[in-house]
Design a protein around this motif. Structure first.
Motif, PDB file in Angstrom:
ATOM      1  N   VAL A   1     -36.833  24.558  76.052  1.00  0.00           N
ATOM      2  CA  VAL A   1     -35.464  23.976  76.253  1.00  0.00           C
ATOM      3  C   VAL A   1     -36.115  23.285  75.381  1.00  0.00           C
ATOM      4  O   VAL A   1     -36.586  22.560  75.036  1.00  0.00           O
ATOM      5  CB  VAL A   1     -34.454  23.392  77.553  1.00  0.00           C
ATOM      6  CG1 VAL A   1     -33.848  22.505  77.292  1.00  0.00           C
ATOM      7  CG2 VAL A   1     -35.366  23.639  78.686  1.00  0.00           C
ATOM      8  N   GLY A   2     -34.424  22.474  74.464  1.00  0.00           N
ATOM      9  CA  GLY A   2     -34.888  21.476  73.256  1.00  0.00           C
ATOM     10  C   GLY A   2     -33.756  21.780  72.469  1.00  0.00           C
ATOM     11  O   GLY A   2     -32.832  23.183  72.343  1.00  0.00           O
ATOM     12  N   PRO A   3     -33.249  21.279  71.293  1.00  0.00           N
ATOM     13  CA  PRO A   3     -32.087  21.066  70.300  1.00  0.00           C
ATOM     14  C   PRO A   3     -32.499  21.833  69.108  1.00  0.00           C
ATOM     15  O   PRO A   3     -33.254  22.811  69.443  1.00  0.00           O
ATOM     16  CB  PRO A   3     -32.525  19.945  69.343  1.00  0.00           C
ATOM     17  CG  PRO A   3     -33.274  19.288  70.611  1.00  0.00           C
ATOM     18  CD  PRO A   3     -34.464  19.755  71.138  1.00  0.00           C
ATOM     19  N   THR A   4     -31.418  22.487  69.162  1.00  0.00           N
ATOM     20  CA  THR A   4     -31.453  23.481  68.023  1.00  0.00           C
ATOM     21  C   THR A   4     -32.063  23.236  66.427  1.00  0.00           C
ATOM     22  O   THR A   4     -32.031  21.708  65.980  1.00  0.00           O
ATOM     23  CB  THR A   4     -30.266  24.331  67.549  1.00  0.00           C
ATOM     24  OG1 THR A   4     -28.705  23.826  68.275  1.00  0.00           O
ATOM     25  CG2 THR A   4     -29.773  25.134  66.498  1.00  0.00           C
TER      26      THR A   4
ATOM     27  N   LEU B   1     -43.721  19.636  57.423  1.00  0.00           N
ATOM     28  CA  LEU B   1     -43.821  19.611  55.965  1.00  0.00           C
ATOM     29  C   LEU B   1     -44.309  20.306  55.019  1.00  0.00           C
ATOM     30  O   LEU B   1     -44.372  20.887  54.783  1.00  0.00           O
ATOM     31  CB  LEU B   1     -43.167  18.268  55.183  1.00  0.00           C
ATOM     32  CG  LEU B   1     -41.808  17.667  55.567  1.00  0.00           C
ATOM     33  CD1 LEU B   1     -42.299  15.548  55.268  1.00  0.00           C
ATOM     34  CD2 LEU B   1     -41.321  18.285  54.837  1.00  0.00           C
ATOM     35  N   ARG B   2     -45.960  19.568  55.351  1.00  0.00           N
ATOM     36  CA  ARG B   2     -46.773  20.446  54.548  1.00  0.00           C
ATOM     37  C   ARG B   2     -46.865  21.889  54.839  1.00  0.00           C
ATOM     38  O   ARG B   2     -47.403  22.208  54.382  1.00  0.00           O
ATOM     39  CB  ARG B   2     -48.515  19.754  55.177  1.00  0.00           C
ATOM     40  CG  ARG B   2     -49.678  20.742  55.086  1.00  0.00           C
ATOM     41  CD  ARG B   2     -49.881  20.439  53.141  1.00  0.00           C
ATOM     42  NE  ARG B   2     -49.768  19.648  51.920  1.00  0.00           N
ATOM     43  CZ  ARG B   2     -49.348  19.158  50.770  1.00  0.00           C
ATOM     44  NH1 ARG B   2     -49.055  20.767  50.749  1.00  0.00           N
ATOM     45  NH2 ARG B   2     -48.748  18.328  50.278  1.00  0.00           N
ATOM     46  N   HIS B   3     -46.842  22.529  56.381  1.00  0.00           N
ATOM     47  CA  HIS B   3     -47.037  23.921  56.267  1.00  0.00           C
ATOM     48  C   HIS B   3     -45.620  24.731  55.703  1.00  0.00           C
ATOM     49  O   HIS B   3     -46.239  25.604  54.564  1.00  0.00           O
ATOM     50  CB  HIS B   3     -46.549  24.481  57.666  1.00  0.00           C
ATOM     51  CG  HIS B   3     -46.329  25.632  57.985  1.00  0.00           C
ATOM     52  ND1 HIS B   3     -47.365  26.805  58.460  1.00  0.00           N
ATOM     53  CD2 HIS B   3     -45.441  26.500  58.337  1.00  0.00           C
ATOM     54  CE1 HIS B   3     -46.985  27.982  58.703  1.00  0.00           C
ATOM     55  NE2 HIS B   3     -45.578  27.760  58.779  1.00  0.00           N
ATOM     56  N   HIS B   4     -44.372  23.843  55.741  1.00  0.00           N
ATOM     57  CA  HIS B   4     -43.622  25.178  54.405  1.00  0.00           C
ATOM     58  C   HIS B   4     -44.218  24.533  53.144  1.00  0.00           C
ATOM     59  O   HIS B   4     -43.964  25.808  51.952  1.00  0.00           O
ATOM     60  CB  HIS B   4     -42.048  24.432  54.931  1.00  0.00           C
ATOM     61  CG  HIS B   4     -42.075  24.918  55.751  1.00  0.00           C
ATOM     62  ND1 HIS B   4     -41.966  26.064  56.351  1.00  0.00           N
ATOM     63  CD2 HIS B   4     -41.283  24.448  56.884  1.00  0.00           C
ATOM     64  CE1 HIS B   4     -41.003  26.120  57.733  1.00  0.00           C
ATOM     65  NE2 HIS B   4     -41.134  24.959  58.342  1.00  0.00           N
ATOM     66  N   LEU B   5     -44.639  23.555  52.643  1.00  0.00           N
ATOM     67  CA  LEU B   5     -44.794  23.299  51.017  1.00  0.00           C
ATOM     68  C   LEU B   5     -46.084  24.103  50.454  1.00  0.00           C
ATOM     69  O   LEU B   5     -45.799  24.443  49.321  1.00  0.00           O
ATOM     70  CB  LEU B   5     -45.341  22.185  51.079  1.00  0.00           C
ATOM     71  CG  LEU B   5     -43.781  21.116  51.731  1.00  0.00           C
ATOM     72  CD1 LEU B   5     -44.358  19.466  51.099  1.00  0.00           C
ATOM     73  CD2 LEU B   5     -42.861  20.794  50.014  1.00  0.00           C
ATOM     74  N   GLY B   6     -47.062  24.752  51.289  1.00  0.00           N
ATOM     75  CA  GLY B   6     -47.862  25.857  50.909  1.00  0.00           C
ATOM     76  C   GLY B   6     -48.672  24.686  50.061  1.00  0.00           C
ATOM     77  O   GLY B   6     -49.354  23.841  50.378  1.00  0.00           O
TER      78      GLY B   6
ATOM     79  N   PHE C   1     -37.376  10.900  59.137  1.00  0.00           N
ATOM     80  CA  PHE C   1     -38.271  10.823  61.205  1.00  0.00           C
ATOM     81  C   PHE C   1     -36.567  11.359  62.047  1.00  0.00           C
ATOM     82  O   PHE C   1     -35.647  11.196  62.349  1.00  0.00           O
ATOM     83  CB  PHE C   1     -38.231   9.560  61.695  1.00  0.00           C
ATOM     84  CG  PHE C   1     -39.221   9.067  63.020  1.00  0.00           C
ATOM     85  CD1 PHE C   1     -39.324  10.590  63.553  1.00  0.00           C
ATOM     86  CD2 PHE C   1     -38.657   7.322  63.753  1.00  0.00           C
ATOM     87  CE1 PHE C   1     -40.609  10.191  65.288  1.00  0.00           C
ATOM     88  CE2 PHE C   1     -39.537   8.199  65.089  1.00  0.00           C
ATOM     89  CZ  PHE C   1     -39.999   9.198  65.509  1.00  0.00           C
ATOM     90  N   GLY C   2     -36.921  12.452  63.631  1.00  0.00           N
ATOM     91  CA  GLY C   2     -36.004  12.207  63.799  1.00  0.00           C
ATOM     92  C   GLY C   2     -34.720  13.968  63.642  1.00  0.00           C
ATOM     93  O   GLY C   2     -34.011  14.668  64.241  1.00  0.00           O
ATOM     94  N   SER C   3     -35.301  14.130  62.749  1.00  0.00           N
ATOM     95  CA  SER C   3     -35.421  15.988  61.891  1.00  0.00           C
ATOM     96  C   SER C   3     -35.869  16.103  62.788  1.00  0.00           C
ATOM     97  O   SER C   3     -36.926  16.255  63.114  1.00  0.00           O
ATOM     98  CB  SER C   3     -35.138  15.814  60.164  1.00  0.00           C
ATOM     99  OG  SER C   3     -34.004  14.890  60.096  1.00  0.00           O
ATOM    100  N   THR C   4     -35.914  18.016  62.694  1.00  0.00           N
ATOM    101  CA  THR C   4     -35.698  19.235  63.398  1.00  0.00           C
ATOM    102  C   THR C   4     -36.517  20.555  61.812  1.00  0.00           C
ATOM    103  O   THR C   4     -36.606  19.678  60.531  1.00  0.00           O
ATOM    104  CB  THR C   4     -34.785  20.238  63.617  1.00  0.00           C
ATOM    105  OG1 THR C   4     -34.268  20.564  62.480  1.00  0.00           O
ATOM    106  CG2 THR C   4     -33.711  19.561  64.562  1.00  0.00           C
ATOM    107  N   GLY C   5     -37.540  20.612  62.690  1.00  0.00           N
ATOM    108  CA  GLY C   5     -38.763  21.713  61.704  1.00  0.00           C
ATOM    109  C   GLY C   5     -38.323  22.481  60.540  1.00  0.00           C
ATOM    110  O   GLY C   5     -37.941  22.660  59.786  1.00  0.00           O
ATOM    111  N   ALA C   6     -36.446  22.510  61.170  1.00  0.00           N
ATOM    112  CA  ALA C   6     -35.599  23.730  60.005  1.00  0.00           C
ATOM    113  C   ALA C   6     -35.195  23.100  59.319  1.00  0.00           C
ATOM    114  O   ALA C   6     -34.764  23.199  57.922  1.00  0.00           O
ATOM    115  CB  ALA C   6     -34.163  25.015  61.268  1.00  0.00           C
ATOM    116  N   GLU C   7     -34.284  21.834  59.357  1.00  0.00           N
ATOM    117  CA  GLU C   7     -34.655  20.863  57.962  1.00  0.00           C
ATOM    118  C   GLU C   7     -35.111  20.712  57.560  1.00  0.00           C
ATOM    119  O   GLU C   7     -35.171  20.567  56.307  1.00  0.00           O
ATOM    120  CB  GLU C   7     -33.655  19.265  59.324  1.00  0.00           C
ATOM    121  CG  GLU C   7     -32.532  19.519  59.987  1.00  0.00           C
ATOM    122  CD  GLU C   7     -32.020  18.342  60.198  1.00  0.00           C
ATOM    123  OE1 GLU C   7     -30.709  17.588  60.305  1.00  0.00           O
ATOM    124  OE2 GLU C   7     -32.836  17.860  61.330  1.00  0.00           O
ATOM    125  N   ALA C   8     -36.246  20.750  57.988  1.00  0.00           N
ATOM    126  CA  ALA C   8     -37.659  20.744  57.254  1.00  0.00           C
ATOM    127  C   ALA C   8     -37.803  21.561  56.075  1.00  0.00           C
ATOM    128  O   ALA C   8     -37.973  21.605  54.514  1.00  0.00           O
ATOM    129  CB  ALA C   8     -39.013  19.777  57.727  1.00  0.00           C
TER     130      ALA C   8
END
Length: 650
Positions: free
Chosen positions: A238-241, A380-385, A401-408
């Motif tokens: 359960v969690g935000p989109t 962020l580091r994961h997606h930056l590679g 802060f307060g943003s989601t992984g999808a936004e990152a």
């Protein structure tokens, strides 16, 4: 690898050749089935004789076997053919065992691919691999005729070496060191494309812990060391989109080394015409596919879309009830689902039928929060590679802060697009520009109003629900000029009383009240769409009047139904009496909110100053500020009150 196994267990060679011996040989992956089986034949049987293929005998599984036929039998199953499953080949196993011939089964997933009778009759189980540096050094010595002197393959790379790599690394006139260096280069390419596992997820600690437990249990179950009754049957995330619930499902399947089967109510309803029979047939098809792939993970996305049978009031109630009943039947009905771990994902657990969460079904509810600052930096580091190596991402993680992984992930894509279009390397400034939404920084007077608005929300929330604040920001995201984030109370951890309702109404109205009290005039920023402050407050007040029994007026105990959010405007238009009571409740709550804002105006102004300077302030700092300002709080209009700036929409 096999030679070392035989050296470690001197009795294995003899036991494997005994009449009627049944051995299961588990290999690292599908590519290793044939090489291991061929090497096993040379080391164990010591002959070029072709073994009896158990899968070729399925057409006549119980025939008599003559003495001139091969002296042993084997099953080579990598899972690529439809008959690579436990229910196929059992007759051949029985015939071979009865004839006194040894039977060997080679597979990367014995429980899923080999005949079930072969596993039941197994006299020994042998696990081969994965490769390690010593085995690769020995292979290099055998291929080149000399031992390596300086080169070696790191352990984390050795585990990634495939059969293909062993062939591709070999070049003419190559010594052992050159071979190992080339082998390491080939395998290292796989480091950047390795499937995401639970260790690569950040900010999902509870879910990751549960997932690792399931992975261990599924491994033991697949090896026959743990009965299915002792494995968790499933859970609901359960969690935000955008917090990574679907990504978690992929990582869980990768961690377990099992297939991921996916489905959802929307998918099943869209399979053809949406009629009940078609929907239920598609649902059964997905569960049947999962049973055939077991052990596996079955993801049911948006599981809250099934709804709660006790709340169905619409004209499609019978249809919806039958859909839920069919889903429950698939979870624990007569067909069973041994080996299938079901993972549900949703945004709102309160909408899930309680029967879905009962023991034996999806018995665990796991909350996936928004990532904290450290987790967001790691995401962020994961997606930056390999982009922006060595960059300090902590400041941007605080801004976001307060943003989601999808936004990152979206910010990183935008950063690369900017650099690609300009034909240059990406920079940290590109990433920050994407985080800010790509627009210019607002004018000082606009930024000040936004800061006052968000500070009002944050301070009132800190006063009403200590510990709930996550962050406040004036960094624009989409059509929002700023936002305040707080955690919602866990199910069963709060009671909705008039006092609790008043707290929620004050939180929703505090931004407007802060503008009016401290800047002299409110902007239109609290109004607008269905997610606006005024819409939120109106929905709460309407529910209090029509369904929650929290109205103080006459007739408060009459239950008129809990309205859907989209239906509130029409309800208020059709029921002037309800609209009047909602308006009175909101007016009273707004008067209370203005009083709170006046009393804590100094804290609001100080927080607004921090937001202008830092743009994002974590919840812990806000609560410390409110606590420190409490002694100085008084009814006043602090120095931040000034002339009326132009209207904006925070």
């Amino acid at each position: 690898m096999l030679r070392r196994l035989l050296e470690a267990d001197p009795t294995l060679h003899g036991r494997a050749r005994e009449p009627g011996a049944v051995l299961v040989v588990e290999v690292p992956d599908a590519e290793w089935v044939v090489p291991v089986a061929e090497t096993w034949r040379m080391l164990i049987q010591g002959t070029d004789e072709v073994p009896f293929d158990g899968d070729d005998a399925q057409d006549r599984p119980y025939r008599r076997i003559s003495k001139i036929e091969p002296s042993w039998a084997e099953f080579r199953r990598d899972g690529s053919d439809r008959w690579h499953r436990p229910e196929d080949g059992n007759g051949a196993v029985r015939t071979m065992v009865a004839s006194g011939r040894p039977v060997y089964g080679f597979s990367p997933a014995p429980a899923r691919c080999l005949p079930s009778d072969l596993l039941r009759a197994a006299t020994a189980t042998v696990t081969v691999g994965p490769l390690d540096p010593a085995a690769l050094a020995e292979a290099a010595t055998m291929l080149t005729g000399a031992a390596p002197v300086t080169a070696s393959v790191p352990p984390e790379v050795a585990r990634l070496v495939t059969v293909g790599d062993l062939w591709l690394a070999r070049l003419p006139h190559q010594d052992a060191d050159d071979y190992l260096r080339r082998l390491a280069e080939l395998a290292s390419q796989r480091l950047s494309v390795r499937p995401l596992t639970l260790d690569g997820l950040h900010g999902m600690d509870e879910a990751a812990r549960w997932g690792k437990d399931v992975a261990r249990d599924l491994t033991d179950y697949a090896r026959g060391a743990l009965p299915w009754r002792d494995v968790d049957r499933g859970a609901v995330l359960v969690g935000p989109t955008g917090t990574g619930k679907t990504t978690f499902a992929r990582a869980l399947a990768a961690q377990c080394g099992v297939p991921l089967v996916t489905g959802s109510l929307g998918q099943w309803q869209g399979a053809k015409d949406g009629h009940l029979g078609t929907t239920l047939g598609a649902m059964r098809g997905t569960f049947e596919a999962a049973r055939k792939a077991a052990p596996c993970i079955l993801l049911v996305d948006e599981i809250d879309s099934f709804g709660n049978r006790t709340t169905f009031r619409h004209h499609d109630r019978d249809y919806s009830v039958q859909v839920v009943n069919a889903f429950l039947e698939e979870l624990d009905g007569a067909a069973g689902r041994e080996g299938v771990v079901v993972l549900g994902c949703c945004n709102d657990a309160s909408r899930i039928d309680p029967a879905i969460l009962r023991p034996g079904r999806l018995e665990r509810l796991i909350r996936v929060p928004l990532p904290d600052q450290a987790a967001l930096a790691a995401i962020l580091r994961h997606h930056l590679g390999t982009d922006l190596p060595g960059a300090d991402l902590s400041r941007l993680a605080l801004l976001g802060f307060g943003s989601t992984g999808a936004e990152a992930e979206r910010w990183v894509r935008g950063m690369r697009r900017r650099a690609r279009h300009d034909r240059r390397e990406a920079t940290l400034a590109d990433l920050e520009a994407e985080l800010r939404g790509g627009g210019p920084r607002p004018a000082p007077e606009v930024l000040r109003r936004v800061a006052i608005h968000e500070a009002g929300h944050a301070v009132v929330a800190a006063l009403g629900r200590p510990g709930a604040l996550i962050s406040a920001t004036v960094v624009a995201q989409g059509d929002r000029a700023g936002r305040v984030l707080w955690t919602e109370p866990a199910d069963g951890q709060t009671t909705v009383t008039r006092a609790a309702l008043s707290t929620l109404l004050r939180e929703a109205l505090a931004g407007r009240a802060a503008e009016e009290e401290l800047l002299g005039e409110a902007s239109a920023g609290s109004g607008g769409g269905a997610e606006s402050d005024l819409a939120t407050a109106t929905r709460l007040a309407t529910a209090a009047v029509t369904a929650l029994g929290l109205d103080k007026g006459g007739g408060a105990l009459v239950w008129r139904g809990l309205p859907e959010a989209a239906g509130v405007p029409a309800l208020l238009a059709a029921r002037p009496d309800v609209a009047r009571r909602v308006g009175e409740m909101l007016d009273a709550a707004y008067a209370e909110t203005r009083s709170v804002v006046r009393h804590h105006g100094l804290a609001i102004c100080r927080l607004a100053d921090m937001l202008v300077a830092k743009e994002t302030v974590p919840g812990a700092e806000i609560e410390a500020l409110v606590a420190a300002s409490g002694a100085a709080a008084k009814d006043c209009r602090p120095p931040c009150a000034g002339r009326r700036p132009r209207r904006v929409r925070p």
